[in-house]
Design a protein around this motif. Structure first.
Motif, PDB file in Angstrom:
ATOM      1  N   ARG A 124     118.313  55.927  36.310  1.00 59.72           N
ATOM      2  CA  ARG A 124     119.472  56.280  35.503  1.00 59.72           C
ATOM      3  C   ARG A 124     119.668  57.794  35.391  1.00 59.72           C
ATOM      4  N   SER A 125     118.863  58.534  36.097  1.00 63.94           N
ATOM      5  CA  SER A 125     118.943  59.996  36.036  1.00 63.94           C
ATOM      6  C   SER A 125     119.383  60.536  37.389  1.00 63.94           C
ATOM      7  N   GLU A 126     119.399  61.827  37.452  1.00 65.51           N
ATOM      8  CA  GLU A 126     119.786  62.496  38.683  1.00 65.51           C
ATOM      9  C   GLU A 126     118.707  62.449  39.757  1.00 65.51           C
ATOM     10  N   PHE A 127     117.515  61.962  39.427  1.00 66.26           N
ATOM     11  CA  PHE A 127     116.417  61.895  40.395  1.00 66.26           C
ATOM     12  C   PHE A 127     116.214  60.472  40.892  1.00 66.26           C
ATOM     13  N   ARG A 128     117.334  59.825  41.324  1.00 66.69           N
ATOM     14  CA  ARG A 128     117.262  58.453  41.799  1.00 66.69           C
ATOM     15  C   ARG A 128     116.466  58.336  43.091  1.00 66.69           C
ATOM     16  N   ASN A 129     116.495  59.360  43.879  1.00 71.16           N
ATOM     17  CA  ASN A 129     115.778  59.304  45.154  1.00 71.16           C
ATOM     18  C   ASN A 129     114.255  59.220  44.971  1.00 71.16           C
ATOM     19  N   LYS A 130     113.777  59.533  43.789  1.00 73.05           N
ATOM     20  CA  LYS A 130     112.328  59.456  43.533  1.00 73.05           C
ATOM     21  C   LYS A 130     111.860  58.033  43.252  1.00 73.05           C
ATOM     22  N   VAL A 131     112.849  57.100  43.081  1.00 72.42           N
ATOM     23  CA  VAL A 131     112.468  55.710  42.833  1.00 72.42           C
ATOM     24  C   VAL A 131     111.788  55.133  44.063  1.00 72.42           C
ATOM     25  N   GLU A 132     112.236  55.530  45.211  1.00 72.46           N
ATOM     26  CA  GLU A 132     111.612  55.036  46.454  1.00 72.46           C
ATOM     27  C   GLU A 132     110.134  55.413  46.521  1.00 72.46           C
ATOM     28  N   GLU A 133     109.790  56.626  46.087  1.00 76.04           N
ATOM     29  CA  GLU A 133     108.375  57.044  46.110  1.00 76.04           C
ATOM     30  C   GLU A 133     107.536  56.189  45.156  1.00 76.04           C
ATOM     31  N   ILE A 134     108.148  55.838  44.040  1.00 74.71           N
ATOM     32  CA  ILE A 134     107.417  54.995  43.093  1.00 74.71           C
ATOM     33  C   ILE A 134     107.171  53.615  43.694  1.00 74.71           C
ATOM     34  N   ILE A 135     108.198  53.081  44.392  1.00 73.96           N
ATOM     35  CA  ILE A 135     108.018  51.774  45.026  1.00 73.96           C
ATOM     36  C   ILE A 135     106.910  51.842  46.070  1.00 73.96           C
ATOM     37  N   LEU A 136     106.858  52.919  46.809  1.00 76.39           N
ATOM     38  CA  LEU A 136     105.790  53.076  47.811  1.00 76.39           C
ATOM     39  C   LEU A 136     104.408  53.121  47.144  1.00 76.39           C
ATOM     40  N   ILE A 137     104.345  53.753  45.974  1.00 77.14           N
ATOM     41  CA  ILE A 137     103.053  53.787  45.252  1.00 77.14           C
ATOM     42  C   ILE A 137     102.640  52.375  44.842  1.00 77.14           C
ATOM     43  N   LEU A 138     103.632  51.577  44.356  1.00 81.59           N
ATOM     44  CA  LEU A 138     103.330  50.207  43.957  1.00 81.59           C
ATOM     45  C   LEU A 138     102.875  49.367  45.149  1.00 81.59           C
ATOM     46  N   VAL A 139     103.512  49.603  46.276  1.00 79.84           N
ATOM     47  CA  VAL A 139     103.113  48.853  47.475  1.00 79.84           C
ATOM     48  C   VAL A 139     101.713  49.258  47.921  1.00 79.84           C
ATOM     49  N   LYS A 140     101.383  50.514  47.801  1.00 82.22           N
ATOM     50  CA  LYS A 140     100.048  50.978  48.234  1.00 82.22           C
ATOM     51  C   LYS A 140      98.932  50.379  47.394  1.00 82.22           C
ATOM     52  N   ILE A 141      99.182  50.238  46.113  1.00 80.28           N
ATOM     53  CA  ILE A 141      98.128  49.708  45.249  1.00 80.28           C
ATOM     54  C   ILE A 141      98.225  48.186  45.117  1.00 80.28           C
ATOM     55  N   LYS A 142      99.037  47.540  46.017  1.00 86.12           N
ATOM     56  CA  LYS A 142      99.139  46.086  46.101  1.00 86.12           C
ATOM     57  C   LYS A 142      99.740  45.467  44.846  1.00 86.12           C
ATOM     58  N   ALA A 143     100.670  46.201  44.200  1.00 85.38           N
ATOM     59  CA  ALA A 143     101.429  45.618  43.079  1.00 85.38           C
ATOM     60  C   ALA A 143     102.754  45.095  43.635  1.00 85.38           C
ATOM     61  N   LEU A 144     102.693  44.140  44.591  1.00 86.63           N
ATOM     62  CA  LEU A 144     103.880  43.678  45.321  1.00 86.63           C
ATOM     63  C   LEU A 144     104.782  42.836  44.432  1.00 86.63           C
ATOM     64  N   ASN A 145     104.219  42.011  43.614  1.00 85.38           N
ATOM     65  CA  ASN A 145     105.043  41.179  42.739  1.00 85.38           C
ATOM     66  C   ASN A 145     105.866  42.038  41.790  1.00 85.38           C
ATOM     67  N   GLN A 146     105.266  43.071  41.206  1.00 83.14           N
ATOM     68  CA  GLN A 146     105.994  43.964  40.302  1.00 83.14           C
ATOM     69  C   GLN A 146     107.087  44.733  41.055  1.00 83.14           C
ATOM     70  N   ALA A 147     106.803  45.137  42.299  1.00 83.74           N
ATOM     71  CA  ALA A 147     107.799  45.887  43.084  1.00 83.74           C
ATOM     72  C   ALA A 147     108.991  44.999  43.443  1.00 83.74           C
ATOM     73  N   GLU A 148     108.747  43.747  43.834  1.00 82.16           N
ATOM     74  CA  GLU A 148     109.850  42.835  44.173  1.00 82.16           C
ATOM     75  C   GLU A 148     110.723  42.549  42.966  1.00 82.16           C
ATOM     76  N   SER A 149     110.102  42.334  41.831  1.00 80.67           N
ATOM     77  CA  SER A 149     110.902  42.065  40.633  1.00 80.67           C
ATOM     78  C   SER A 149     111.755  43.275  40.249  1.00 80.67           C
ATOM     79  N   PHE A 150     111.232  44.486  40.427  1.00 80.74           N
ATOM     80  CA  PHE A 150     111.999  45.690  40.105  1.00 80.74           C
ATOM     81  C   PHE A 150     113.159  45.855  41.081  1.00 80.74           C
ATOM     82  N   ILE A 151     112.939  45.606  42.361  1.00 80.19           N
ATOM     83  CA  ILE A 151     114.007  45.748  43.362  1.00 80.19           C
ATOM     84  C   ILE A 151     115.098  44.712  43.115  1.00 80.19           C
ATOM     85  N   GLY A 152     114.712  43.488  42.786  1.00 81.82           N
ATOM     86  CA  GLY A 152     115.736  42.464  42.516  1.00 81.82           C
ATOM     87  C   GLY A 152     116.497  42.742  41.244  1.00 81.82           C
TER      88      GLY A 152
END
Length: 780
Positions: A739-767
């Motif tokens: 919701r801020s001007e740093f929307r492009n940083k959301v992708e980095e957060i998703i990559l962090i979630l994927v790296k630490i195997k929090a896949l279920n949380q990442a899918e729910s956030f993307i949906g």
């Protein structure tokens, strides 16, 4: 001087004045009794100054005891009654003690005064023939009163010489008159034996000789009788034996052959059969003897050949010489090491104390600077400018400390700029610089210790201080006599012998420095490896015990030294020290570890020390303050800079802890790194920060520190439980950034979630946010 004759006991008439009773007095045992009349005690006056010859004296029988004893007289009671010889009923009685004394004194006075033989004999016959009569009580009372009246006329006893004559005269009168007998106090008591005459002594000696001769003759006669009896018994026994033997011989001669006994019939076949059986037995015995003979001959030949081989061979002498030389060498080596071990321990203690002093200096300085800087920032946040004199002094000290801190930071910043390292974060440096003066003192002390190290074995031959030469000696033993080498368990002795020499080489070894020499590059390590390799090529080796020599040395010598560095010198906040320590520990714990209770115990002690030291660092050295947003909004403010430095310092410790992945267990690292440090300090600091690129950068650094081994499972859809708080913070940050001007940083957060195997949380956030273009990140 005449001797007093032997005393005898005799009965006398009861008309004596000394008689007090009528009971008999027993005489000496074995002594014959004689009955004498009172008249036998008369004494005659001495004539011509000498003793008058005594004639007609009654004969005294000498008892077997020889001369009689001297008996002391008892003083008579004053109420003794007088005695008379007439007018009363008479009765026979034995002498009392006083009467015996009076008889004894009368006999002694008789010997001194020399009684005439005629009067003595007549009186003796008269006394023996007369009957002893005892006066009645009335007569005795009258005599006693008469004697008391006579005493009352003279109140004292005169001391003149004439009194003696008077007394003697009275004695003479009393001898004629029994009623005038003197009392006990008027008697003269003799205290010594009277001397005997020569004739009396001769008579006694002749009697004693006769008695001894008679006793000896009786004993000889008894001995002869006993000998004759024994001879008769012996002769009788011999005669009985002869009679018995003669009887037996006669009976044997009379014995005749009994014709009633029957024998089996004998023919030629039976005799032949018995002879053949006997011949067969003899032949078998002969053959067995021949076999034994051949065996003995063969043993003799083999023994002779062995003796010749031993005599012709000189190896035995050489072997003995070798064993003797090894024994002497080992004894000298042990003596040398025992003498040098004290110096080695002193040098080790000096080096350890020097390094400990330096480590405590850095630790104390960091804690003091953190305390003063935090106090200074708290004062600034309260804007409390007024202070007392005490606070003013504290402020001056704090100001001086802050200036020192800033000067060191400036020097490090300039050094990084020169090296081209522009990505360094403030707070991640070790800050282990020493002032020049302290550094010079440290180097000087260290140099002195190293000079002492070189002089330890300066006066020792290389064969006793060079590890390669020592191992060469044992290698020769192993090649020449492998059996005795392995039977002596040399593989267990070598680590103990090399321990002092290896410790000398480890005095300058600091596993906390990146430029420190590795274990594999040390001379002792290479020498031991060569010794083990030559053992593997040895074809005569019976066991592989030499393969454990290097592991035993590491277990006994290297691991204890590493444990000391970890407990007292290691700073977990220093990445360089941690990296160097991990490198040496991997060599020790992974490449050269052996199985065994003792070794595993040393390994566990080292790992426990590492975990304990990191827990202490988390509790004492991590401090991330929380300030109001107004104080940290300005990135150049002291509060913001201090908070940033402390966060990166905590993140540095988090990274250093997770570097032990592979050496420490996953549960230990997750509990220590994630539970105690990440969830307790780092997440709280991130929650207090403003969402933005800096927060995403910090989250990326946290995720980069996590070991990849924890997330290797491909079927894993949910991360480990200790990361749940970190995942929730990432999702919150993604919501804010979307919701801020740093929307492009959301992708980095998703990559962090994927790296630490929090896949279920990442899918729910993307949906939820309809970010379909990011689904490919999850698939990949």
């Amino acid at each position: 001087m005449a001797h007093r004759p032997k005393r005898t006991f005799r009965q006398r008439a009861a008309d004596s004045s000394d008689s007090d009773g009528a009971e008999e007095s027993p005489a000496e045992p074995g002594a014959p009794r004689e009955v004498a009349a009172p008249g036998s005690a008369e004494e005659g006056p001495p004539s011509g100054g000498g003793r008058a010859p005594v004639a007609g004296r009654p004969h005294r029988v000498r008892g077997p005891g020889g001369r009689g004893r001297v008996w002391a007289s008892s003083r008579r009671a004053k109420e003794a009654a007088p005695r008379e010889n007439e007018g009363s009923e008479s009765r026979v009685f034995d002498m009392s003690t006083d009467e015996e004394d009076e008889i004894h004194h009368s006999s002694e006075s008789k010997d001194d005064q020399g009684l005439s033989s005629d009067s003595s004999s007549s009186l003796g016959e008269k006394e023996l023939s007369s009957t002893v009569k005892i006066p009645d009580a009335a007569f005795i009372q009258a005599a006693r009163r008469k004697r008391e009246l006579a005493r009352a006329q003279d109140d004292y006893i005169s001391l003149d010489v004439e009194h003696t004559s008077t007394v003697s005269g009275m004695k003479k009168e009393s001898e004629d008159d029994p009623e005038s007998e003197p009392d006990d106090h008027e008697k003269r008591i003799p205290f010594t034996l009277k001397p005997q005459t020569f004739r009396q002594r001769m008579a006694e000696e002749s009697i004693s000789r006769n008695e001894e001769t008679s006793e000896e003759s009786q004993e000889d006669e008894k001995q002869d009788i006993w000998e004759r009896q024994q001879m008769r018994k012996a002769v009788k026994i011999i005669e009985e034996r002869d009679i018995d033997l003669s009887h037996r011989s006669g009976s044997s001669k009379v014995k005749k052959f009994d014709t009633s006994i029957s024998f089996t019939p004998v023919n030629l076949e039976i005799i032949k059969k018995q002879l053949n059986t006997r011949l067969t037995l003899l032949q078998e015995t002969h053959r067995s003897h021949l076999r034994e003979y051949e065996k003995y001959v063969q043993d003799v030949k083999s023994s002779k050949s062995t003796i010749q081989n031993l005599e012709s061979s000189s190896n035995q002498a050489l072997n003995c010489k070798f064993y003797k030389s090894m024994k002497i060498y080992v004894e000298n080596l042990i003596d040398c090491l025992n003498e040098k071990i004290i110096s080695i321990q002193e040098i080790e203690s000096s080096m350890h104390a020097l390094l400990l002093k330096q480590a405590m200096t850095f630790m104390k300085r960091r804690q003091d600077e953190l305390k003063h800087e935090s106090t200074y920032l708290q004062q600034l946040s309260r804007k409390d400018e007024t202070s007392t004199s005490g606070n003013l002094a504290l402020d001056e000290k704090t100001q001086w400390i802050l200036e020192e801190i800033e000067s060191r930071r400036t020097k490090r910043r300039q050094a990084r700029m020169l090296s081209g390292n522009c990505n360094h974060q403030e707070g991640t440096s070790s800050d282990d610089e020493l002032p020049s003066a302290e550094m010079i003192d440290f180097q000087k002390s260290q140099g002195d210790i190293l000079q002492k190290q070189k002089k330890v074995f300066e006066d020792v031959h290389d064969d006793f201080c060079n590890i390669q030469n020592i191992l060469l000696k044992f290698q020769q033993w192993r090649e020449k006599f492998p059996d005795s080498y392995y039977e002596a368990f040399i593989s267990l002795c070598i680590p103990k012998l090399l321990n002092p020499l290896i410790r000398v080489q480890l005095i300058d070894w600091n596993p906390l420095k990146l430029d420190s020499t590795g274990l594999k590059e040390m001379p002792w390590f290479k020498s031991v490896e060569e010794f083990m390799d030559s053992s593997v090529e040895d074809s005569k080796k019976e066991s592989s015990s030499d393969k454990k020599i290097l592991s035993t040395i590491i277990n006994k010598t290297i691991i204890p030294r590493l444990t000391d560095f970890v407990e007292f010198l290691w700073d977990p906040l220093s990445t360089s020290q941690t990296t160097s320590l991990i490198t040496h520990c991997r060599v020790v714990l992974e490449e050269h570890s052996i199985c065994g209770n003792e070794v595993s115990k040393s390994k566990q002690d080292l790992l426990k020390s590492i975990v304990s030291r990191m827990k202490k660092a988390v509790e004492d050295d991590v401090f991330i303050p929380l300030y109001p947003k107004s104080a940290v909004e300005n990135k150049t403010s002291p509060h913001s800079e201090f908070q940033e430095r402390q966060f990166w310092s905590g993140l540095k410790l988090f990274h250093n802890i997770l570097l032990w992945n592979g050496l420490l267990t996953d549960d230990t690292l997750q509990e220590l790194g994630l539970g105690k440090l990440l969830n307790r300090y780092l997440i709280i600091a991130l929650l207090n920060a403003t969402p933005g690129p800096d927060v995403v950068k910090k989250c990326n650094q946290i995720a980069a520190c996590l070991p990849e081994k924890w997330f290797e499972n491909s079927t894993m859809r949910t991360s480990i439980p200790q990361l749940e708080n970190f995942i929730q913070f990432l999702l919150q940050s993604a919501h804010r950034l979307s919701r801020s001007e740093f929307r492009n940083k959301v992708e980095e957060i998703i990559l962090i979630l994927v790296k630490i195997k929090a896949l279920n949380q990442a899918e729910s956030f993307i949906g939820e946010h309809h970010l379909d273009h990011l689904k490919s990140l999850i698939k990949d």
